[in-house]
Design a protein around this motif. Structure first.
Motif, mmCIF file in Angstrom:
data_model
loop_
_atom_site.group_PDB
_atom_site.id
_atom_site.type_symbol
_atom_site.label_atom_id
_atom_site.label_comp_id
_atom_site.label_asym_id
_atom_site.label_seq_id
_atom_site.Cartn_x
_atom_site.Cartn_y
_atom_site.Cartn_z
ATOM 1 N N SER A 28 -1.910 95.506 -44.617
ATOM 2 C CA SER A 28 -2.442 96.718 -45.384
ATOM 3 C C SER A 28 -1.448 97.513 -46.127
ATOM 4 O O SER A 28 -1.742 98.062 -47.298
ATOM 5 N N LEU A 29 -0.357 97.104 -45.335
ATOM 6 C CA LEU A 29 0.581 98.230 -46.300
ATOM 7 C C LEU A 29 1.315 97.089 -47.706
ATOM 8 O O LEU A 29 1.886 97.695 -48.798
ATOM 9 N N ASN A 30 1.084 95.916 -46.910
ATOM 10 C CA ASN A 30 1.627 95.260 -48.204
ATOM 11 C C ASN A 30 1.047 95.661 -49.400
ATOM 12 O O ASN A 30 1.103 94.748 -50.641
ATOM 13 N N VAL A 31 -0.443 95.471 -48.838
ATOM 14 C CA VAL A 31 -1.417 95.291 -50.048
ATOM 15 C C VAL A 31 -1.776 96.492 -51.180
ATOM 16 O O VAL A 31 -1.453 96.147 -52.256
ATOM 17 N N SER A 32 -1.379 97.806 -50.269
ATOM 18 C CA SER A 32 -1.158 98.741 -50.471
ATOM 19 C C SER A 32 0.080 98.953 -51.724
ATOM 20 O O SER A 32 -0.368 99.212 -52.900
ATOM 21 N N ARG A 33 0.862 98.542 -51.150
ATOM 22 C CA ARG A 33 2.148 98.855 -52.355
ATOM 23 C C ARG A 33 2.306 98.139 -52.845
ATOM 24 O O ARG A 33 2.301 98.296 -54.544
ATOM 25 N N LEU A 34 1.866 96.184 -52.820
ATOM 26 C CA LEU A 34 1.959 95.076 -54.485
ATOM 27 C C LEU A 34 0.178 95.867 -55.490
ATOM 28 O O LEU A 34 0.852 95.695 -56.089
ATOM 29 N N SER A 35 -0.447 96.309 -54.880
ATOM 30 C CA SER A 35 -1.301 97.123 -55.643
ATOM 31 C C SER A 35 -1.189 98.491 -56.463
ATOM 32 O O SER A 35 -1.498 98.229 -57.652
ATOM 33 N N MET A 36 -0.186 98.591 -56.153
ATOM 34 C CA MET A 36 0.087 100.135 -56.856
ATOM 35 C C MET A 36 1.200 99.687 -57.400
ATOM 36 O O MET A 36 1.037 99.765 -58.866
ATOM 37 N N ALA A 37 2.598 98.845 -56.902
ATOM 38 C CA ALA A 37 2.694 97.398 -58.335
ATOM 39 C C ALA A 37 2.298 97.234 -59.490
ATOM 40 O O ALA A 37 2.743 97.254 -60.543
ATOM 41 N N LEU A 38 1.006 96.866 -58.646
ATOM 42 C CA LEU A 38 0.302 95.711 -60.412
ATOM 43 C C LEU A 38 -0.369 97.168 -61.253
ATOM 44 O O LEU A 38 0.371 96.971 -62.710
ATOM 45 N N PHE A 132 -12.275 96.849 -62.371
ATOM 46 C CA PHE A 132 -10.707 95.969 -62.640
ATOM 47 C C PHE A 132 -9.680 96.929 -60.879
ATOM 48 O O PHE A 132 -8.906 95.570 -61.039
ATOM 49 N N LEU A 133 -9.890 97.835 -60.889
ATOM 50 C CA LEU A 133 -9.539 98.293 -59.331
ATOM 51 C C LEU A 133 -8.994 96.991 -58.566
ATOM 52 O O LEU A 133 -8.365 97.206 -57.475
ATOM 53 N N VAL A 134 -10.778 96.932 -57.796
ATOM 54 C CA VAL A 134 -11.154 95.952 -57.165
ATOM 55 C C VAL A 134 -10.221 94.538 -56.981
ATOM 56 O O VAL A 134 -9.522 94.172 -56.372
ATOM 57 N N GLN A 135 -10.484 94.428 -58.533
ATOM 58 C CA GLN A 135 -9.919 92.968 -59.025
ATOM 59 C C GLN A 135 -8.323 92.842 -58.412
ATOM 60 O O GLN A 135 -8.350 91.919 -57.554
ATOM 61 N N ILE A 136 -8.189 94.378 -58.347
ATOM 62 C CA ILE A 136 -6.322 94.791 -58.724
ATOM 63 C C ILE A 136 -6.272 93.922 -57.092
ATOM 64 O O ILE A 136 -5.448 93.419 -56.296
ATOM 65 N N VAL A 137 -6.677 94.911 -55.893
ATOM 66 C CA VAL A 137 -6.240 94.499 -54.758
ATOM 67 C C VAL A 137 -6.783 93.550 -53.857
ATOM 68 O O VAL A 137 -6.177 93.153 -53.331
ATOM 69 N N THR A 138 -7.896 92.951 -54.558
ATOM 70 C CA THR A 138 -8.760 91.089 -54.151
ATOM 71 C C THR A 138 -7.316 90.538 -54.280
ATOM 72 O O THR A 138 -6.809 89.193 -53.426
ATOM 73 N N VAL A 139 -7.134 90.625 -55.694
ATOM 74 C CA VAL A 139 -5.613 89.772 -55.332
ATOM 75 C C VAL A 139 -4.155 89.881 -54.843
ATOM 76 O O VAL A 139 -4.049 89.062 -54.019
ATOM 77 N N ALA A 140 -3.945 91.755 -54.699
ATOM 78 C CA ALA A 140 -2.992 91.650 -54.159
ATOM 79 C C ALA A 140 -2.847 91.621 -52.667
ATOM 80 O O ALA A 140 -2.859 90.108 -51.616
ATOM 81 N N ASP A 141 -4.843 91.227 -51.693
ATOM 82 C CA ASP A 141 -4.929 90.764 -50.946
ATOM 83 C C ASP A 141 -4.611 89.631 -50.381
ATOM 84 O O ASP A 141 -4.860 89.124 -49.057
ATOM 85 N N ILE A 142 -4.879 88.588 -51.298
ATOM 86 C CA ILE A 142 -5.543 87.250 -51.256
ATOM 87 C C ILE A 142 -3.479 87.257 -51.511
ATOM 88 O O ILE A 142 -3.252 85.761 -49.806
ATOM 89 N N TYR A 143 -2.897 87.317 -51.797
ATOM 90 C CA TYR A 143 -1.271 86.722 -52.371
ATOM 91 C C TYR A 143 -1.099 86.954 -50.032
ATOM 92 O O TYR A 143 -0.314 86.488 -50.131
ATOM 93 N N ASP A 144 -1.141 88.944 -50.544
ATOM 94 C CA ASP A 144 -0.437 88.512 -49.034
ATOM 95 C C ASP A 144 -0.341 87.779 -48.234
ATOM 96 O O ASP A 144 -0.291 87.891 -46.895
ATOM 97 N N ALA A 145 -2.190 87.540 -47.778
ATOM 98 C CA ALA A 145 -3.144 86.725 -46.570
ATOM 99 C C ALA A 145 -1.992 85.540 -46.501
ATOM 100 O O ALA A 145 -2.044 85.063 -46.105
ATOM 101 N N LEU A 146 -2.269 85.139 -47.777
ATOM 102 C CA LEU A 146 -1.260 84.014 -48.086
ATOM 103 C C LEU A 146 0.884 83.280 -47.735
ATOM 104 O O LEU A 146 0.613 82.903 -46.969
#
Length: 194
Positions: A28-38, A132-146
């Protein structure tokens, strides 16, 4: 985290998630960080960056209601376990609305819809995700999970993770491309991204 203006109850919920699953908390910390960076890379306004940060932190709080035996299972989930796991996004929205009194609809949308796809193949509602904001978090979520080691597999290297993301026709490809840019070799070491 408090600088993102989490309410005391949201902070307590996030802390409960940390106690239940350090892996999910760090994700969750990583997804937050990646989402904000995006969001920063897109030049989004401060209020939307805040929404991305909070939404990323809280997107998986519904996993508090997933039994630990399912959450940490090393093998494949059976159909009933998978059904319970998939309920986490809707349960997270209900938890934040009820216990935390969250009123920010954009944060609630992120929590509920971060597994929806733009083609309508996702869950819990199975409709085409347009926010768009949901789409950003979705990408960050999948990337970090992978990229992360999980109890059922080792994390993938960056190139393999992006190959998988690019083959997923249900997510916003322009966001994937932007994430590829901001996690590139030069920026990666400077910003601490994986």
């Amino acid at each position: 985290m408090k600088t993102l203006y989490l309410s005391d109850e949201e902070f307590n919920i996030l802390y409960a998630l940390k106690r239940k699953s350090e892996e999910t908390y760090l994700h969750s910390l990583n997804v937050s960080r990646l989402s904000m960076a995006l969001g920063i890379s897109y030049g989004l306004p401060q209020d939307e960056l805040r929404t991305l940060g909070i939404g990323g932190l809280l997107h998986d709080v519904g996993k508090l209601q997933v039994p630990s035996a399912i959450l940490h299972k090393a093998g494949s989930l059976n159909a009933e376990e998978f059904r319970k796991m998939r309920m986490h996004s809707a349960n997270g929205e209900l938890l934040l609305k009820g216990k935390a009194g969250e009123k920010n609809e954009s944060v609630l949308n992120i929590v509920r819809h971060h597994h929806e796809k733009i083609c309508g193949r996702g869950y819990p509602d199975g409709f085409p995700e347009k926010h768009f904001l949901v789409q950003i978090v979705t990408v960050a979520d999948i990337y970090d999970a992978l990229r992360s080691d999980r109890c059922y597999r080792k994390g993938y290297d960056r190139e393999k993770a992006f190959a998988i993301l690019c083959s997923d026709g249900g997510i916003n490809r322009s966001i994937v491309d932007r994430l590829y840019e901001i996690t590139g070799p030069v920026l990666q070491s400077a910003a601490g991204f994986q």
